[in-house]
Design a protein around this motif. Structure first.
Motif, short mmCIF file in Angstrom:
data_model
loop_
_atom_site.label_atom_id
_atom_site.label_comp_id
_atom_site.label_asym_id
_atom_site.label_seq_id
_atom_site.Cartn_x
_atom_site.Cartn_y
_atom_site.Cartn_z
N LEU A 60 -6.51 -10.78 5.12
CA LEU A 60 -6.75 -10.58 4.12
C LEU A 60 -6.32 -10.99 2.28
CD1 LEU A 60 -6.45 -6.48 3.93
CD2 LEU A 60 -8.67 -8.26 3.47
N GLY A 61 -5.72 -12.28 3.18
CA GLY A 61 -4.70 -13.52 2.55
C GLY A 61 -4.20 -12.82 0.99
N ILE A 62 -2.83 -11.69 1.70
CA ILE A 62 -2.03 -11.34 1.38
C ILE A 62 -0.37 -11.83 0.84
CG2 ILE A 62 -3.16 -9.54 0.19
CD1 ILE A 62 -2.12 -7.54 2.34
N LEU A 63 0.40 -11.26 0.58
CA LEU A 63 2.23 -11.53 1.42
C LEU A 63 2.49 -10.37 0.99
CD1 LEU A 63 4.32 -13.18 2.24
CD2 LEU A 63 4.75 -13.31 -0.19
N ILE A 64 2.81 -9.84 2.42
CA ILE A 64 3.83 -8.50 2.17
C ILE A 64 5.13 -8.47 2.31
CG2 ILE A 64 3.92 -5.87 3.49
CD1 ILE A 64 1.37 -7.03 4.55
N GLU A 65 6.01 -8.42 1.63
CA GLU A 65 7.20 -8.63 1.46
C GLU A 65 8.35 -7.61 2.04
OE1 GLU A 65 9.06 -10.40 -0.37
OE2 GLU A 65 7.10 -11.68 -1.12
N ASP A 66 9.05 -7.70 2.62
CA ASP A 66 9.80 -6.84 3.57
C ASP A 66 10.41 -5.74 2.76
OD1 ASP A 66 9.75 -8.79 5.19
OD2 ASP A 66 11.80 -9.56 5.44
N ASP A 67 10.61 -5.70 1.70
CA ASP A 67 11.11 -4.68 0.64
C ASP A 67 9.95 -4.02 0.72
OD1 ASP A 67 9.64 -6.31 -1.37
OD2 ASP A 67 11.41 -5.99 -2.09
N GLU A 68 8.74 -4.07 0.54
CA GLU A 68 7.04 -2.92 0.66
C GLU A 68 6.94 -2.09 1.90
OE1 GLU A 68 4.94 -4.96 -2.24
OE2 GLU A 68 4.94 -6.37 -0.88
N VAL A 69 7.50 -3.19 2.47
CA VAL A 69 7.08 -1.66 4.20
C VAL A 69 8.39 -0.81 4.71
CG1 VAL A 69 6.83 -2.22 6.65
CG2 VAL A 69 6.59 -4.54 5.27
N ASP A 70 7.64 0.31 4.86
CA ASP A 70 8.44 2.04 4.34
C ASP A 70 7.19 2.56 5.66
OD1 ASP A 70 6.31 3.06 3.32
OD2 ASP A 70 7.80 3.08 2.06
N GLY A 71 8.03 3.48 6.41
CA GLY A 71 7.23 4.43 6.33
C GLY A 71 6.32 4.49 5.98
N GLU A 72 6.56 5.66 4.59
CA GLU A 72 5.24 5.77 3.85
C GLU A 72 3.71 4.75 4.19
OE1 GLU A 72 4.57 6.65 0.00
OE2 GLU A 72 6.65 8.36 0.51
N MET A 73 3.45 4.01 4.89
CA MET A 73 2.24 2.90 4.24
C MET A 73 2.37 2.91 5.68
SD MET A 73 4.20 -0.79 4.68
CE MET A 73 2.21 -1.91 5.46
N LEU A 74 2.77 3.45 6.72
CA LEU A 74 2.03 3.16 7.49
C LEU A 74 1.91 4.72 8.70
CD1 LEU A 74 5.13 0.61 9.14
CD2 LEU A 74 2.19 0.20 8.94
N GLU A 75 2.35 5.46 7.39
CA GLU A 75 2.60 6.73 8.03
C GLU A 75 0.76 7.14 8.70
OE1 GLU A 75 3.35 11.33 6.15
OE2 GLU A 75 4.04 9.74 5.12
N SER A 76 -0.44 7.22 7.12
CA SER A 76 -1.52 7.39 8.67
C SER A 76 -2.85 5.93 7.68
CB SER A 76 -2.38 8.37 7.40
OG SER A 76 -2.16 8.05 5.99
N PHE A 77 -3.53 5.91 8.67
CA PHE A 77 -5.18 4.76 8.67
C PHE A 77 -5.34 4.60 6.71
CE2 PHE A 77 -8.60 3.48 8.74
CZ PHE A 77 -9.07 2.42 9.01
N GLY A 78 -4.95 6.22 6.15
CA GLY A 78 -5.33 5.98 4.26
C GLY A 78 -4.24 5.10 4.43
#
Length: 90
Positions: A60-78
């Motif tokens: 997608l040509g994006i940058l995901i910062e470490d502090d943006e990664v949490d359980g909520e974003m990985l909770e579901s496909f949506g």
């Protein structure tokens, strides 16, 4: 146009999960908004998360910062698609 962009992000995320986790085309195609991911998908363990996020960044040509990664974003496909779409379509 926004809806089309979201659909492209959704397909990209679905492809990343399929390719990085080695899921079948059918299994990945069956993912929907509420499909649980982390903790429910055995292939998506803590080691696989880094690979999935790196591949999402690349596709997608994006940058995901470490502090943006949490359980909520990985909770579901949506949740993962919405997170990626927010970054990619901003």
């Amino acid at each position: 146009m926004q809806r089309e962009g979201f659909a492209k992000v959704e397909e990209a995320v679905r492809g990343v999960l399929r390719d990085v986790l080695g899921l079948s085309e059918e299994r990945a195609a069956a993912f929907h908004e509420d499909t649980p991911l982390f903790g429910a998908l055995p292939e998506l363990d803590s080691l696989a998360v880094a690979g999935v996020l790196t591949e999402i960044e690349d596709r997608l040509g994006i940058l995901i910062e470490d502090d943006e990664v949490d359980g909520e974003m990985l909770e579901s496909f949506g949740a993962l698609v919405r997170f990626a779409a927010d970054k990619a379509l901003a």
